[in-house]
Scaffold this motif. Structure first.
Motif, PDB file in Angstrom:
ATOM      1  N   LEU A  97      -6.284   6.208  -3.335  1.00 28.94           N
ATOM      2  CA  LEU A  97      -7.258   5.839  -2.299  1.00 28.94           C
ATOM      3  C   LEU A  97      -7.334   4.319  -2.133  1.00 28.94           C
ATOM      4  CD1 LEU A  97     -10.167   8.347  -2.815  1.00 28.94           C
ATOM      5  CD2 LEU A  97      -8.669   8.151  -0.878  1.00 28.94           C
ATOM      6  N   MET A  98      -7.230   3.587  -3.234  1.00 25.23           N
ATOM      7  CA  MET A  98      -7.206   2.122  -3.127  1.00 25.23           C
ATOM      8  C   MET A  98      -5.998   1.653  -2.317  1.00 25.23           C
ATOM      9  SD  MET A  98      -8.045   0.640  -6.854  1.00 25.23           S
ATOM     10  CE  MET A  98      -9.118   1.472  -7.969  1.00 25.23           C
ATOM     11  N   ALA A  99      -4.855   2.267  -2.554  1.00 22.70           N
ATOM     12  CA  ALA A  99      -3.655   1.879  -1.806  1.00 22.70           C
ATOM     13  C   ALA A  99      -3.798   2.214  -0.325  1.00 22.70           C
ATOM     14  CB  ALA A  99      -2.434   2.557  -2.397  1.00 22.70           C
ATOM     15  N   VAL A 100      -4.475   3.323  -0.035  1.00 21.19           N
ATOM     16  CA  VAL A 100      -4.733   3.665   1.368  1.00 21.19           C
ATOM     17  C   VAL A 100      -5.631   2.613   2.011  1.00 21.19           C
ATOM     18  CG1 VAL A 100      -5.898   5.343   2.823  1.00 21.19           C
ATOM     19  CG2 VAL A 100      -4.319   6.113   1.106  1.00 21.19           C
ATOM     20  N   GLU A 101      -6.581   2.104   1.251  1.00 17.62           N
ATOM     21  CA  GLU A 101      -7.423   1.027   1.776  1.00 17.62           C
ATOM     22  C   GLU A 101      -6.593  -0.215   2.099  1.00 17.62           C
ATOM     23  OE1 GLU A 101     -10.614   1.231   2.552  1.00 17.62           O
ATOM     24  OE2 GLU A 101     -10.343   3.325   2.085  1.00 17.62           O
TER      25      GLU A 101
ATOM     26  N   GLY B 196       0.809  -1.211   0.000  1.00 21.57           N
ATOM     27  CA  GLY B 196       0.000   0.000   0.000  1.00 21.57           C
ATOM     28  C   GLY B 196       0.838   1.256   0.000  1.00 21.57           C
ATOM     29  N   LEU B 197       1.970   1.199   0.689  1.00 15.20           N
ATOM     30  CA  LEU B 197       2.881   2.360   0.713  1.00 15.20           C
ATOM     31  C   LEU B 197       3.425   2.638  -0.680  1.00 15.20           C
ATOM     32  CD1 LEU B 197       4.389   4.350   2.589  1.00 15.20           C
ATOM     33  CD2 LEU B 197       6.186   2.674   2.739  1.00 15.20           C
ATOM     34  N   TYR B 198       3.800   1.558  -1.372  1.00 17.91           N
ATOM     35  CA  TYR B 198       4.265   1.737  -2.753  1.00 17.91           C
ATOM     36  C   TYR B 198       3.171   2.334  -3.618  1.00 17.91           C
ATOM     37  CZ  TYR B 198       5.450   0.573  -7.514  1.00 17.91           C
ATOM     38  OH  TYR B 198       5.680   0.638  -8.847  1.00 17.91           O
ATOM     39  N   GLY B 199       1.943   1.846  -3.429  1.00 17.51           N
ATOM     40  CA  GLY B 199       0.848   2.371  -4.236  1.00 17.51           C
ATOM     41  C   GLY B 199       0.595   3.841  -3.981  1.00 17.51           C
ATOM     42  N   VAL B 200       0.667   4.236  -2.712  1.00 20.94           N
ATOM     43  CA  VAL B 200       0.429   5.645  -2.389  1.00 20.94           C
ATOM     44  C   VAL B 200       1.513   6.519  -3.005  1.00 20.94           C
ATOM     45  CG1 VAL B 200       0.447   7.292  -0.498  1.00 20.94           C
ATOM     46  CG2 VAL B 200      -0.900   5.254  -0.310  1.00 20.94           C
ATOM     47  N   LEU B 201       2.755   6.031  -2.962  1.00 18.97           N
ATOM     48  CA  LEU B 201       3.844   6.879  -3.457  1.00 18.97           C
ATOM     49  C   LEU B 201       3.935   6.856  -4.971  1.00 18.97           C
ATOM     50  CD1 LEU B 201       6.651   6.134  -0.895  1.00 18.97           C
ATOM     51  CD2 LEU B 201       5.241   8.141  -1.068  1.00 18.97           C
ATOM     52  N   ALA B 202       3.571   5.757  -5.601  1.00 19.11           N
ATOM     53  CA  ALA B 202       3.876   5.620  -7.025  1.00 19.11           C
ATOM     54  C   ALA B 202       2.704   5.938  -7.933  1.00 19.11           C
ATOM     55  CB  ALA B 202       4.355   4.203  -7.320  1.00 19.11           C
ATOM     56  N   ARG B 203       1.496   5.926  -7.415  1.00 21.43           N
ATOM     57  CA  ARG B 203       0.358   6.103  -8.300  1.00 21.43           C
ATOM     58  C   ARG B 203       0.137   7.565  -8.609  1.00 21.43           C
ATOM     59  NH1 ARG B 203      -0.999   2.053 -11.465  1.00 21.43           N
ATOM     60  NH2 ARG B 203      -1.954   0.305 -10.404  1.00 21.43           N
ATOM     61  N   ARG B 204      -0.509   7.799  -9.727  1.00 21.46           N
ATOM     62  CA  ARG B 204      -0.767   9.171 -10.147  1.00 21.46           C
ATOM     63  C   ARG B 204      -2.239   9.514 -10.021  1.00 21.46           C
ATOM     64  NH1 ARG B 204       1.816  10.715 -15.557  1.00 21.46           N
ATOM     65  NH2 ARG B 204       3.498  11.432 -14.238  1.00 21.46           N
ATOM     66  N   ASN B 205      -3.107   8.584 -10.385  1.00 21.35           N
ATOM     67  CA  ASN B 205      -4.539   8.834 -10.262  1.00 21.35           C
ATOM     68  C   ASN B 205      -4.932   8.861  -8.786  1.00 21.35           C
ATOM     69  OD1 ASN B 205      -7.328   8.827 -10.476  1.00 21.35           O
ATOM     70  ND2 ASN B 205      -7.265   7.630 -12.342  1.00 21.35           N
ATOM     71  N   ALA B 206      -5.798   9.788  -8.406  1.00 27.75           N
ATOM     72  CA  ALA B 206      -6.147   9.945  -7.000  1.00 27.75           C
ATOM     73  C   ALA B 206      -6.953   8.762  -6.486  1.00 27.75           C
ATOM     74  CB  ALA B 206      -6.923  11.236  -6.800  1.00 27.75           C
ATOM     75  N   ILE B 207      -7.747   8.152  -7.346  1.00 25.56           N
ATOM     76  CA  ILE B 207      -8.559   7.025  -6.883  1.00 25.56           C
ATOM     77  C   ILE B 207      -7.686   5.796  -6.652  1.00 25.56           C
ATOM     78  CG2 ILE B 207     -10.490   5.567  -7.548  1.00 25.56           C
ATOM     79  CD1 ILE B 207     -11.695   7.895  -8.912  1.00 25.56           C
TER      80      ILE B 207
ATOM     81  N   ALA C  37     -14.622   3.660   5.828  1.00 23.25           N
ATOM     82  CA  ALA C  37     -15.782   3.911   4.965  1.00 23.25           C
ATOM     83  C   ALA C  37     -16.066   5.402   4.875  1.00 23.25           C
ATOM     84  CB  ALA C  37     -16.994   3.160   5.508  1.00 23.25           C
ATOM     85  N   ALA C  38     -16.003   6.101   6.010  1.00 23.16           N
ATOM     86  CA  ALA C  38     -16.207   7.552   5.989  1.00 23.16           C
ATOM     87  C   ALA C  38     -15.125   8.236   5.163  1.00 23.16           C
ATOM     88  CB  ALA C  38     -16.209   8.096   7.412  1.00 23.16           C
ATOM     89  N   GLU C  39     -13.884   7.755   5.313  1.00 25.11           N
ATOM     90  CA  GLU C  39     -12.763   8.364   4.593  1.00 25.11           C
ATOM     91  C   GLU C  39     -12.904   8.185   3.094  1.00 25.11           C
ATOM     92  OE1 GLU C  39     -10.089   5.836   3.783  1.00 25.11           O
ATOM     93  OE2 GLU C  39      -9.071   7.242   2.469  1.00 25.11           O
ATOM     94  N   ILE C  40     -13.347   7.004   2.677  1.00 28.04           N
ATOM     95  CA  ILE C  40     -13.440   6.780   1.236  1.00 28.04           C
ATOM     96  C   ILE C  40     -14.596   7.597   0.659  1.00 28.04           C
ATOM     97  CG2 ILE C  40     -14.957   4.770   1.113  1.00 28.04           C
ATOM     98  CD1 ILE C  40     -11.727   4.947  -0.702  1.00 28.04           C
ATOM     99  N   GLY C  41     -15.653   7.794   1.452  1.00 20.59           N
ATOM    100  CA  GLY C  41     -16.754   8.632   0.963  1.00 20.59           C
ATOM    101  C   GLY C  41     -16.333  10.072   0.774  1.00 20.59           C
ATOM    102  N   ILE C  42     -15.715  10.624   1.814  1.00 20.50           N
ATOM    103  CA  ILE C  42     -15.276  12.013   1.725  1.00 20.50           C
ATOM    104  C   ILE C  42     -14.194  12.175   0.659  1.00 20.50           C
ATOM    105  CG2 ILE C  42     -14.070  13.820   2.990  1.00 20.50           C
ATOM    106  CD1 ILE C  42     -16.802  13.712   3.870  1.00 20.50           C
ATOM    107  N   GLY C  43     -13.270  11.204   0.618  1.00 19.79           N
ATOM    108  CA  GLY C  43     -12.173  11.294  -0.347  1.00 19.79           C
ATOM    109  C   GLY C  43     -12.677  11.257  -1.776  1.00 19.79           C
ATOM    110  N   LEU C  44     -13.628  10.371  -2.044  1.00 15.60           N
ATOM    111  CA  LEU C  44     -14.141  10.309  -3.412  1.00 15.60           C
ATOM    112  C   LEU C  44     -14.940  11.549  -3.755  1.00 15.60           C
ATOM    113  CD1 LEU C  44     -15.051   6.602  -3.913  1.00 15.60           C
ATOM    114  CD2 LEU C  44     -13.350   7.946  -5.075  1.00 15.60           C
ATOM    115  N   ALA C  45     -15.649  12.129  -2.761  1.00 14.39           N
ATOM    116  CA  ALA C  45     -16.362  13.377  -3.027  1.00 14.39           C
ATOM    117  C   ALA C  45     -15.382  14.488  -3.375  1.00 14.39           C
ATOM    118  CB  ALA C  45     -17.207  13.764  -1.817  1.00 14.39           C
ATOM    119  N   ILE C  46     -14.263  14.541  -2.649  1.00 18.94           N
ATOM    120  CA  ILE C  46     -13.265  15.567  -2.944  1.00 18.94           C
ATOM    121  C   ILE C  46     -12.637  15.328  -4.317  1.00 18.94           C
ATOM    122  CG2 ILE C  46     -11.030  16.462  -2.200  1.00 18.94           C
ATOM    123  CD1 ILE C  46     -11.912  16.026   0.632  1.00 18.94           C
TER     124      ILE C  46
END
Lengths: 227, 146
Positions: B31-35, B17-28, B71-80
């Motif tokens: 968010l998957m890597a944060v999950e 997940g750490l690699y995904g957060v650092l290496a990905r470009r798309n915001a969604i 669940a709350a984080e993914i809702g707010i994050g996707l709204a942003i």
């Protein structure tokens, strides 16, 4: 108090079998894993592979679908750890709602269906180095710390440790106040998500009266559609 | 079961997940890597709760709380993310650099009529500054007009 309960248990384990032999008398070591351990490792490998594909694939929708595999694998691991209620909550919330939310988000941001060449940013090698260093450090520390520690998964009489009865009793007897605070937080998140999503539609409906902003909103939408 | 198995699995999932957060470009995708990272923490909590046999069941209760917060984080994050996408036409997190500290012209890539009045003032700054800022600013301005 639990630490006091556990401490003689662990001491009994390590006392019965020295840690450096690996093959404990009462507990099987690494060389003779039990069935639960074999299943755990296999499901863990599937989960890890799905997670790796999730963070490395260039197809965005496939990443979301591999995330389902990873989260489902973690639910199976919860079941193997006798945390049944957590496992079903995981299936319901993560696989049921979070991944669906992510798929809706991918759809609403018009994610490309095929391969998108710019899914990874330019610092992927730095990210790889950082994550590998973190993995090496943490695996070393964790293996060194818990080399001689076993989880006792034997079921006592009565309900299991992770059953909904035990979890509900603990949740509504000892954790009521955090539970209520969490419900308030969920409500705040719900209201916040609605407000964030609704502001644009308010601007769009309010722009009908003002001709100046009527052009700007569809223009913005069209520009969003192009890129 | 040996405690090292779930602990090592949680560590490896966290690092993926750490690699995904650092290496990905798309915001969604971020968010998957944060999950994934949150799930690694949940696995650790459950494993240690089963190991310690806590009378308060702190590990499993905190796992439930973490799932709800995720669940709350993914809702707010996707709204942003959706709001950013509607405003910018892109959800790439390495293009959202309006708040960066740069020695170039401040706010040079803001939209609307303020660009014209600012394009006069930073002209001297562009001459004084490095040429790379102009090259960075060029495609951004072109993309915004397209």
């Amino acid at each position: 108090m639990s630490a006091l309960l556990v401490q003689p248990l662990v001491g009994g384990h390590t006392g019965a079998a020295p840690a450096h032999t690996g093959l404990a008398a009462g507990h099987p070591g690494f060389l003779s894993p039990s069935g639960v351990e074999i299943v755990f490792v296999l499901v863990g490998l599937v989960t890890l592979g799905a997670a790796l594909v999730t963070v490395t694939t260039r197809q965005l929708v496939h990443a979301a679908l591999w995330l389902v595999v990873a989260l489902g694998g973690i639910a199976v691991e919860y079941l193997l750890l006798t945390a049944e209620f957590i496992a079903w909550v995981q299936v319901l919330i993560y696989v049921g709602s979070v991944v669906v939310l992510i798929l809706f988000g991918l759809m609403l941001t018009r994610a490309p269906i095929g391969r998108s060449p710019d899914a990874d940013s330019g610092n992927r090698w730095i990210a790889l180095v950082v994550s590998l260093a973190a993995a090496a450090t943490l695996v070393t520390v964790v293996v060194d710390a818990f080399r001689a520690t076993w989880i006792d998964l034997e079921e006592r009489t009565g309900p299991g440790q992770g059953s909904s009865e035990v979890t509900g009793t603990a949740l509504f007897r000892h954790w009521v106040l955090p539970f209520e605070a969490l419900s308030v937080l969920l409500l705040a998140a719900l209201v916040g998500a609605i407000v964030l999503s609704k502001r644009n539609s308010d601007a769009g409906s309010g722009s009908g009266s003002r001709p100046g902003s009527t052009d700007s909103v569809p223009a913005r939408r069209n520009k969003a559609g192009e890129s | 079961m040996h405690l090292a198995y779930p602990a090592v699995l949680a560590v490896l999932l966290f690092c993926v997940g750490l690699y995904g957060v650092l290496a990905r470009r798309n915001a969604i995708l971020v968010l998957m890597a944060v999950e994934l990272m949150l799930n690694a923490v949940n696995l650790n909590l459950v494993a240690f709760d089963v190991w310690l046999r806590d009378t308060l069941h702190a590990g499993q209760a905190l796992t439930l709380f973490t799932i709800a917060i995720a669940a709350a984080e993914i809702g707010i994050g996707l709204a942003i993310v959706l709001l950013v996408y509607r405003n910018r036409g892109s959800s790439d997190i390495d293009r959202l650099r309006d708040l960066r500290e740069s020695d170039g012209p401040p706010g040079g890539d803001s939209s609307g009529g303020s660009r014209d009045e600012k394009s006069v003032a930073p002209a001297t700054d562009n001459d004084a500054g490095s040429g790379s800022d102009q090259r960075v600013q060029g495609p951004a301005a072109g993309r915004r007009h397209a």
